[in-house]
Scaffold this motif. Structure first.
Motif, PDB file in Angstrom:
ATOM      1  N   PRO A 162       0.716  -1.115   0.127  1.00  0.00           N
ATOM      2  CA  PRO A 162       0.134  -0.020   0.058  1.00  0.00           C
ATOM      3  C   PRO A 162       0.931   1.603  -0.006  1.00  0.00           C
ATOM      4  O   PRO A 162       1.846   1.528   0.871  1.00  0.00           O
ATOM      5  CB  PRO A 162      -0.835  -0.232   1.221  1.00  0.00           C
ATOM      6  N   ILE A 163       0.738   2.159  -0.776  1.00  0.00           N
ATOM      7  CA  ILE A 163       1.454   3.439  -0.834  1.00  0.00           C
ATOM      8  C   ILE A 163       0.542   4.459  -1.474  1.00  0.00           C
ATOM      9  O   ILE A 163      -0.332   4.363  -2.424  1.00  0.00           O
ATOM     10  CB  ILE A 163       2.820   3.409  -1.704  1.00  0.00           C
ATOM     11  N   ALA A 164       0.586   5.911  -0.863  1.00  0.00           N
ATOM     12  CA  ALA A 164      -0.262   6.741  -1.211  1.00  0.00           C
ATOM     13  C   ALA A 164       0.580   8.087  -1.161  1.00  0.00           C
ATOM     14  O   ALA A 164       1.625   7.988  -0.798  1.00  0.00           O
ATOM     15  CB  ALA A 164      -1.475   7.109  -0.125  1.00  0.00           C
ATOM     16  N   GLU A 178      -5.232   1.233  -7.274  1.00  0.00           N
ATOM     17  CA  GLU A 178      -6.020   1.276  -6.148  1.00  0.00           C
ATOM     18  C   GLU A 178      -5.385   1.448  -4.886  1.00  0.00           C
ATOM     19  O   GLU A 178      -5.747   0.615  -3.707  1.00  0.00           O
ATOM     20  CB  GLU A 178      -7.246   0.215  -6.129  1.00  0.00           C
ATOM     21  N   GLY A 179      -4.379   2.096  -4.837  1.00  0.00           N
ATOM     22  CA  GLY A 179      -3.264   2.445  -3.797  1.00  0.00           C
ATOM     23  C   GLY A 179      -2.522   1.451  -3.164  1.00  0.00           C
ATOM     24  O   GLY A 179      -1.866   1.344  -2.288  1.00  0.00           O
ATOM     25  N   LYS A 180      -2.093   0.353  -4.181  1.00  0.00           N
ATOM     26  CA  LYS A 180      -1.137  -0.517  -4.061  1.00  0.00           C
ATOM     27  C   LYS A 180      -0.096  -0.893  -5.120  1.00  0.00           C
ATOM     28  O   LYS A 180      -0.780  -0.571  -6.070  1.00  0.00           O
ATOM     29  CB  LYS A 180      -1.882  -2.023  -3.699  1.00  0.00           C
ATOM     30  N   THR A 181       0.865  -0.964  -4.899  1.00  0.00           N
ATOM     31  CA  THR A 181       1.970  -1.336  -6.201  1.00  0.00           C
ATOM     32  C   THR A 181       1.258  -2.287  -6.786  1.00  0.00           C
ATOM     33  O   THR A 181       1.038  -3.497  -6.360  1.00  0.00           O
ATOM     34  CB  THR A 181       3.360  -1.577  -5.518  1.00  0.00           C
ATOM     35  N   ILE A 210       9.330   4.455  -0.234  1.00  0.00           N
ATOM     36  CA  ILE A 210       8.859   2.952  -0.546  1.00  0.00           C
ATOM     37  C   ILE A 210       9.738   1.835   0.079  1.00  0.00           C
ATOM     38  O   ILE A 210       9.184   0.899   0.627  1.00  0.00           O
ATOM     39  CB  ILE A 210       8.702   2.905  -2.016  1.00  0.00           C
ATOM     40  N   ALA A 211      10.874   2.116  -0.015  1.00  0.00           N
ATOM     41  CA  ALA A 211      11.977   1.152   0.548  1.00  0.00           C
ATOM     42  C   ALA A 211      11.865   0.998   2.013  1.00  0.00           C
ATOM     43  O   ALA A 211      11.922  -0.099   2.613  1.00  0.00           O
ATOM     44  CB  ALA A 211      13.460   1.412   0.109  1.00  0.00           C
ATOM     45  N   LYS A 212      11.530   2.017   2.808  1.00  0.00           N
ATOM     46  CA  LYS A 212      11.699   1.976   4.273  1.00  0.00           C
ATOM     47  C   LYS A 212      10.269   1.238   4.633  1.00  0.00           C
ATOM     48  O   LYS A 212      10.250   0.653   5.574  1.00  0.00           O
ATOM     49  CB  LYS A 212      11.495   3.617   4.607  1.00  0.00           C
ATOM     50  N   LYS A 213       9.128   1.679   3.884  1.00  0.00           N
ATOM     51  CA  LYS A 213       7.754   1.179   4.165  1.00  0.00           C
ATOM     52  C   LYS A 213       7.844  -0.309   3.915  1.00  0.00           C
ATOM     53  O   LYS A 213       7.360  -0.973   4.955  1.00  0.00           O
ATOM     54  CB  LYS A 213       6.882   1.774   3.183  1.00  0.00           C
TER      55      LYS A 213
END
Length: 372
Positions: free
Chosen positions: A45-47, A83-86, A150-153
Motif C-alpha cells: 500500500p502506498i499513497a 487502487e492504492g497498491k503497487t 517506498i523502500a523504508k515502508k
C-alpha cells in the motif's frame, strides 16, 4: 552511479540496484525531476501523502540555515500503483520544479566554479547546464528520498527494519550527548537539544561571513536480519558505501568504526560473541560483506559547498583567469538536510539486498544458533 559491481550490461550511470532498481532523471532548473522504480513487489500500500514527511525533511527553505529555495515537492504517481497498491510494474514518480531562479547563474555560465562539477561536466560532455548545477545539483536527491519512502515502508512491514539518521558533526562541533528523541525536534537533525542554540549562533555567523562548512551524517538500520549481502563483489558494505558516496558533496564513507580501526588492536576491534549476543559492534553490523543481525551503521562526510560569496580564482571558457562569486540561494552547510538522503540510500540498498537474498537463499532460513 551503479551501487553494485555486478552490473551485467553497460548503461549510462543514472540507475542503481539489481532487483530493486531506481533510475532518476531531471535537472535542478528543468521543468521537473523524477524517477522510475523497478522491481518493487506487488501489493504494497502506498499513497501520495506518505511521501510528504521525508520530502519535507529534505527540503530547502525550512529554516534560515539552508538554501531559501522553496519548492512545493508535490509527488505525482504516474504508474505502478493501482487502487492504492503497487502492482509489481515500474513505479514512475514525478515532481515539477516550481521555484527556479535561473537568472542567478547568468554570471557563471561562461566560467567554471572552483570546487564544483562545472569543469568536469564540460570535459566529459562538451556542454553543461549552468542553472543550479543542472544534473549535479542536490535537487536530484529529492527523487532518491521519494524512492526511499517506498523502500523504508517495505522494509518495515516485511522485516521490521527501521532506518534513521542524524547529524553527528558540523565543522568542529560534535554532540555533547545523544538522544534519538531530539533528532526530529530541531532543524539540524541534531541528537542533543542543549547544543541547538550553539549551532544556531555558529550557522548565523557562518552565513554572514559568506563562507560554508562541512558536516558528518550517521545512519543506522535496526532490525536487519543476518544473511543479507554477498561475499565478494556484492558486499552489503561495499554497495552501501557506493550508494552513500554517490550523494552530492560526499567525500568519505565509513562502515562501523571506519578509519578508527587504524589505531585499534585486533583484541579490541573484534566483536566477541557471547550467549547474550555480540559484545560490541565495531564492524557496523556487517562481516564478510554479509549482515550479522546487528544494527547496520554507516557515516558519511560532506564537503563544504563551494557556492559561496567569497571570490575564488578560476578560468572561463576562453581559458582566461577570472574571479568567481556564486550568488543566489545556497546552503552554508549541505549536511544539515542530508540526513533523509542518507536514510533513503541505506533503505534502497537494504531492500535491493533483501530481494536478492530472497531470490537465491529464500528457502534457507536463518541458521541456528541465532545471536540475540
Amino acid at each position: 552511479m551503479p551501487v553494485s559491481l555486478q552490473t551485467t550490461s553497460l548503461v549510462s550511470s543514472n540507475s542503481f540496484g539489481q532487483l530493486f532498481t531506481v533510475t532518476t532523471f531531471g535537472e535542478s532548473h528543468g521543468p521537473a525531476i523524477g524517477c522510475v522504480i523497478d522491481g518493487c513487489p506487488p501489493g504494497l500500500p502506498i499513497a501520495v501523502e506518505e511521501f510528504r514527511a521525508d520530502l519535507d525533511r529534505r527540503a530547502t527553505g525550512k529554516s534560515r540555515h539552508t538554501s531559501q529555495r522553496r519548492e512545493a515537492d508535490e509527488i505525482e504517481i504516474l504508474s505502478g500503483v493501482y487502487e492504492g497498491k503497487t502492482t509489481g510494474t515500474p513505479i514512475a514518480l514525478l515532481i515539477r520544479n516550481t521555484d527556479q531562479r535561473s537568472k542567478d547563474y547568468g554570471d557563471i555560465a561562461q566560467s567554471f566554479r572552483p570546487g564544483h562539477a562545472d569543469y568536469t561536466y564540460w570535459q566529459k560532455y562538451g556542454i553543461r547546464d549552468p542553472r543550479g548545477g543542472g544534473r549535479s545539483s542536490a535537487r536530484e536527491t529529492t527523487m532518491r528520498v521519494a524512492a526511499g519512502v517506498i523502500a523504508k515502508k517495505w522494509l518495515a512491514e516485511r522485516h521490521g527494519v527501521r532506518v534513521r539518521g542524524y547529524l553527528s558533526q558540523i565543522g568542529e562541533i560534535t554532540p555533547g550527548s545523544f538522544d534519538w528523541a531530539a533528532v526530529e525536534q530541531n532543524p539540524f537533525f541534531w541528537p542533543d537539544a542543549h547544543d541547538v542554540p550553539t549551532l544556531e549562533s555558529y550557522m548565523d555567523a557562518l552565513r554572514k561571513s559568506g563562507d560554508s562548512v562541512g558536516a558528518r551524517v550517521n545512519v543506522v538500520a535496526d532490525g536487519v536480519p543476518p544473511g543479507w549481502g554477498e561475499p565478494i563483489y556484492g558486499k552489503l558494505d561495499g554497495d552501501l558505501a557506493a550508494a552513500l558516496m554517490s550523494i552530492n558533496a560526499v567525500k568519505g564513507v565509513e562502515i562501523g568504526d571506519g578509519f578508527e580501526v587504524v589505531a585499534q588492536h585486533g583484541s579490541q576491534h573484534r566483536d566477541e560473541i557471547t550467549m547474550d549476543g555480540f559484545a560490541s559492534n565495531h564492524a557496523g553490523g556487517i562481516l564478510g560483506g554479509i549482515s550479522t543481525g546487528q544494527a547496520v551503521v554507516a557515516s558519511m562526510a560532506l564537503k563544504p559547498t563551494s557556492s559561496i560569496l567569497i571570490p575564488g580564482r578560476s578560468v572561463n571558457l576562453a581559458g582566461e583567469p577570472v574571479d568567481v562569486v556564486t550568488k543566489g540561494r545556497h546552503d552554508p552547510c549541505v549536511g544539515i538536510r542530508a540526513t533523509p538522503i542518507a536514510e533513503a540510500m541505506m533503505a534502497l540498498v537494504l531492500m535491493d539486498h533483501a530481494l536478492r537474498h530472497r531470490a537465491q537463499c529464500g528457502d534457507v532460513g536463518e541458521m541456528s544458533p541465532r545471536i540475540p
